[in-house]
Design an enzyme around this catalytic site. Structure first.
Site, mmCIF file in Angstrom:
data_model
loop_
_atom_site.group_PDB
_atom_site.id
_atom_site.type_symbol
_atom_site.label_atom_id
_atom_site.label_comp_id
_atom_site.label_asym_id
_atom_site.label_seq_id
_atom_site.Cartn_x
_atom_site.Cartn_y
_atom_site.Cartn_z
ATOM 1 N N PRO A 43 -23.489 69.098 -26.028
ATOM 2 C CA PRO A 43 -22.651 68.214 -26.889
ATOM 3 C C PRO A 43 -23.368 67.439 -27.954
ATOM 4 C CG PRO A 43 -23.088 67.296 -24.544
ATOM 5 C CD PRO A 43 -23.636 68.566 -24.735
ATOM 6 N N MET A 44 -22.899 67.505 -28.985
ATOM 7 C CA MET A 44 -23.618 66.681 -30.177
ATOM 8 C C MET A 44 -22.194 66.200 -30.601
ATOM 9 S SD MET A 44 -26.755 69.008 -31.454
ATOM 10 C CE MET A 44 -25.704 70.735 -31.297
ATOM 11 N N CYS A 128 -26.703 59.371 -23.604
ATOM 12 C CA CYS A 128 -26.669 58.800 -25.001
ATOM 13 C C CYS A 128 -27.407 57.428 -24.871
ATOM 14 C CB CYS A 128 -25.233 58.335 -25.216
ATOM 15 S SG CYS A 128 -25.003 57.988 -26.907
ATOM 16 N N ASN A 228 -32.528 71.149 -20.551
ATOM 17 C CA ASN A 228 -32.359 70.903 -21.928
ATOM 18 C C ASN A 228 -33.266 70.004 -22.414
ATOM 19 O OD1 ASN A 228 -30.700 67.981 -23.492
ATOM 20 N ND2 ASN A 228 -30.586 70.288 -24.325
ATOM 21 N N GLY A 229 -33.731 70.482 -23.766
ATOM 22 C CA GLY A 229 -34.725 69.787 -24.595
ATOM 23 C C GLY A 229 -35.974 70.590 -25.075
ATOM 24 N N GLY A 252 -29.285 72.253 -27.984
ATOM 25 C CA GLY A 252 -28.658 71.351 -28.836
ATOM 26 C C GLY A 252 -28.838 71.389 -30.252
ATOM 27 N N ARG A 253 -30.187 70.838 -30.796
ATOM 28 C CA ARG A 253 -30.349 70.693 -32.442
ATOM 29 C C ARG A 253 -30.509 72.050 -32.718
ATOM 30 N NH1 ARG A 253 -34.807 66.327 -31.179
ATOM 31 N NH2 ARG A 253 -34.815 67.687 -29.432
HETATM 32 C C1 FMN Z 1 -26.636 64.536 -33.639
HETATM 33 C C2 FMN Z 1 -26.938 64.391 -32.205
HETATM 34 C C3 FMN Z 1 -25.722 64.231 -31.279
HETATM 35 C C4 FMN Z 1 -25.660 64.077 -30.111
HETATM 36 N N1 FMN Z 1 -24.539 63.715 -29.358
HETATM 37 C C5 FMN Z 1 -24.490 63.898 -27.787
HETATM 38 C C6 FMN Z 1 -23.294 63.683 -27.228
HETATM 39 O O1 FMN Z 1 -22.365 63.523 -27.890
HETATM 40 N N2 FMN Z 1 -23.514 63.883 -25.671
HETATM 41 C C7 FMN Z 1 -24.528 64.095 -25.113
HETATM 42 O O2 FMN Z 1 -24.625 64.088 -23.893
HETATM 43 N N3 FMN Z 1 -25.725 64.228 -25.781
HETATM 44 C C8 FMN Z 1 -25.856 64.278 -27.208
HETATM 45 N N4 FMN Z 1 -26.850 64.380 -27.894
HETATM 46 C C9 FMN Z 1 -28.163 64.968 -27.070
HETATM 47 C C10 FMN Z 1 -28.081 66.545 -27.014
HETATM 48 O O3 FMN Z 1 -26.863 67.107 -26.236
HETATM 49 C C11 FMN Z 1 -29.300 66.980 -26.197
HETATM 50 O O4 FMN Z 1 -29.265 66.479 -25.059
HETATM 51 C C12 FMN Z 1 -30.569 66.584 -27.148
HETATM 52 O O5 FMN Z 1 -30.500 66.849 -28.538
HETATM 53 C C13 FMN Z 1 -31.741 67.383 -26.726
HETATM 54 O O6 FMN Z 1 -31.619 68.972 -26.602
HETATM 55 P P1 FMN Z 1 -32.112 69.627 -27.676
HETATM 56 O O7 FMN Z 1 -33.676 69.274 -27.925
HETATM 57 O O8 FMN Z 1 -31.905 71.332 -27.484
HETATM 58 O O9 FMN Z 1 -31.761 69.294 -29.188
HETATM 59 C C14 FMN Z 1 -26.766 64.507 -29.165
HETATM 60 C C15 FMN Z 1 -27.989 64.809 -30.231
HETATM 61 C C16 FMN Z 1 -28.047 64.913 -31.342
HETATM 62 C C17 FMN Z 1 -29.193 65.247 -32.190
#
Ligand code: FMN
Length: 355
Positions: A43-44, A128, A228-229, A252-253
């Site tokens: 979720p983002m 969050c 995740n991460g 995510g990103r």
């Molecule tokens: C712009 C943005 C918005 C995000 N919004 C949410 C969200 O709504 N809910 C959530 O659980 N995590 C949110 N996250 C965290 C991501 O879901 C994820 O846990 C985090 O980016 C790490 O994973 P990654 O390294 O694959 O990006 C958000 C991250 C970003 C960068």
């Protein structure tokens, strides 16, 4: 400021592509939600709206899609919130709705709305780090109150018959890690799956995700665990599975800058290789995304275009020029015209400027 995409990926142990799990099931009371492959779009907020999610679906390879986080309070108070954040198309299935909040009764009511709307599963946000969410004891704020969390888990579990998952961080800070305790509590309360973003709240998005925390959670419970991460490539995903034994990966990103990542992981799992997108693929994707925003009248369309351009144009030849063109547009149709003009030129002439 150094951006995520400017940092070279950390060295990870080499791993075998075939380790990427083919499928995983979320099970609750005789219901089984099969996710194949075992990959999840994280979720983002501001990014994973219905338009973006449909792109991910169309490109293929993603086992589960999640909505942006949605306030449980807002959802029970206003239909507008449901329309804006939780509308989805059938082609997005399987799809999970993510909620945040801290009141067990409100959460139960909101969960019932989610079930009624036809979602395939429901996820609770405990990650969050945003001040305005934490201040009301939502998101990662709840990591400091395990007794309240237990009440939330039990109440939400009772409220719906959907599979119920929790996405969390490892703790408030390194001195207060709760990932193992929280995972056990969740499993004992009837939660059906866990996704750990392997950072603390204090870390925000800085530093490196500590994958060993994912391994510790995996060892502590028998429900599915998603890691995740910091996955930036199919190789990273396989390395995470090798290092942690997780049942699936959540991205995510990287999905925002390379929406092909899920298809690439599936290809990597099956063949050990994958193709990078070409400039024509990128042109089609950004053009289609912008066109859909215009056509479907998404709220805040121009802002979304600018945000998407900032994620998506890294790695595009001449991306800085394209970002500038989009940032300076005054209307959505102007931004779309600028994207078309950029790619018409880029695809006709070999680009020379690097982004
Ligand atoms: C712009 C943005 C918005 C995000 N919004 C949410 C969200 O709504 N809910 C959530 O659980 N995590 C949110 N996250 C965290 C991501 O879901 C994820 O846990 C985090 O980016 C790490 O994973 P990654 O390294 O694959 O990006 C958000 C991250 C970003 C960068």
């Amino acid at each position: 400021m150094q951006k995520y995409w400017d940092t070279p990926p950390p060295a990870r142990p080499s791993a075998v592509a075939a380790l990427l799990p083919e499928a995983v099931e979320l099970r609750h009371a005789g219901r089984r939600l099969r996710l194949a492959p075992a990959t999840v779009l994280a979720p983002m907020s501001g990014i994973t709206d219905t338009v973006f999610r449909r792109f991910i679906r169309d490109l293929g390879g993603c086992g589960l899609i999640m909505t942006e986080f949605t306030s449980a309070d807002g959802l029970v108070r206003s239909e507008k919130v449901a329309r804006r954040y939780l509308s989805f198309a059938e082609c997005e299935r399987p799809i999970a709705a993510q909620l945040f909040g801290n009141d067990p009764e409100v959460m139960a009511e909101a969960a019932a709305v989610v079930e009624q709307m036809g979602f395939d599963s429901i996820d609770l946000n405990l990650g969050c780090p945003a001040k305005k969410v934490v201040k009301c004891n939502g998101g990662s704020g709840l990591l400091r109150d395990l007794p309240l969390l237990e009440r939330l888990f039990l109440r939400l579990r009772k409220a719906v018959s959907l599979p119920f998952t929790v996405k969390f961080r490892a703790g408030w800070d390194e001195a207060h890690l709760v990932h193992v305790e929280l995972a056990r509590l969740a499993e004992a309360s009837g939660v059906n799956g866990l996704a750990l973003h392997a950072r603390t709240r204090e870390q925000g998005y800085s530093g490196q995700a500590q994958w060993r925390w994912i391994a510790e959670v995996k060892q502590a419970v028998s429900i599915p665990v998603f890691g995740n991460g910091d996955i930036r490539s199919p190789e990273d995903a396989a390395a995470m599975v090798a290092a942690t034994g997780c049942d699936g990966v959540m991205i995510g990103r990287t999905a925002a800058s390379n929406p092909w990542i899920f298809r690439q992981m599936e290809s990597y799992r099956l063949t050990g290789a994958y193709a990078p997108p070409g400039p024509a693929d990128r042109a089609r994707l950004i053009g289609d995304y912008f066109e859909r925003l215009v056509r479907e009248g998404m709220p805040g369309g121009l802002g979304k275009m600018k945000q998407f351009a900032s994620w998506f144009t890294h790695g595009v030849e001449g991306g800085a020029r394209l970002r500038k063109a989009v940032y300076e547009a005054r209307t959505e149709t102007e931004a779309l015209a600028r994207v078309h003009a950029f790619f018409a030129e880029a695809l006709a002439l070999p680009a020379t400027a690097a982004s």
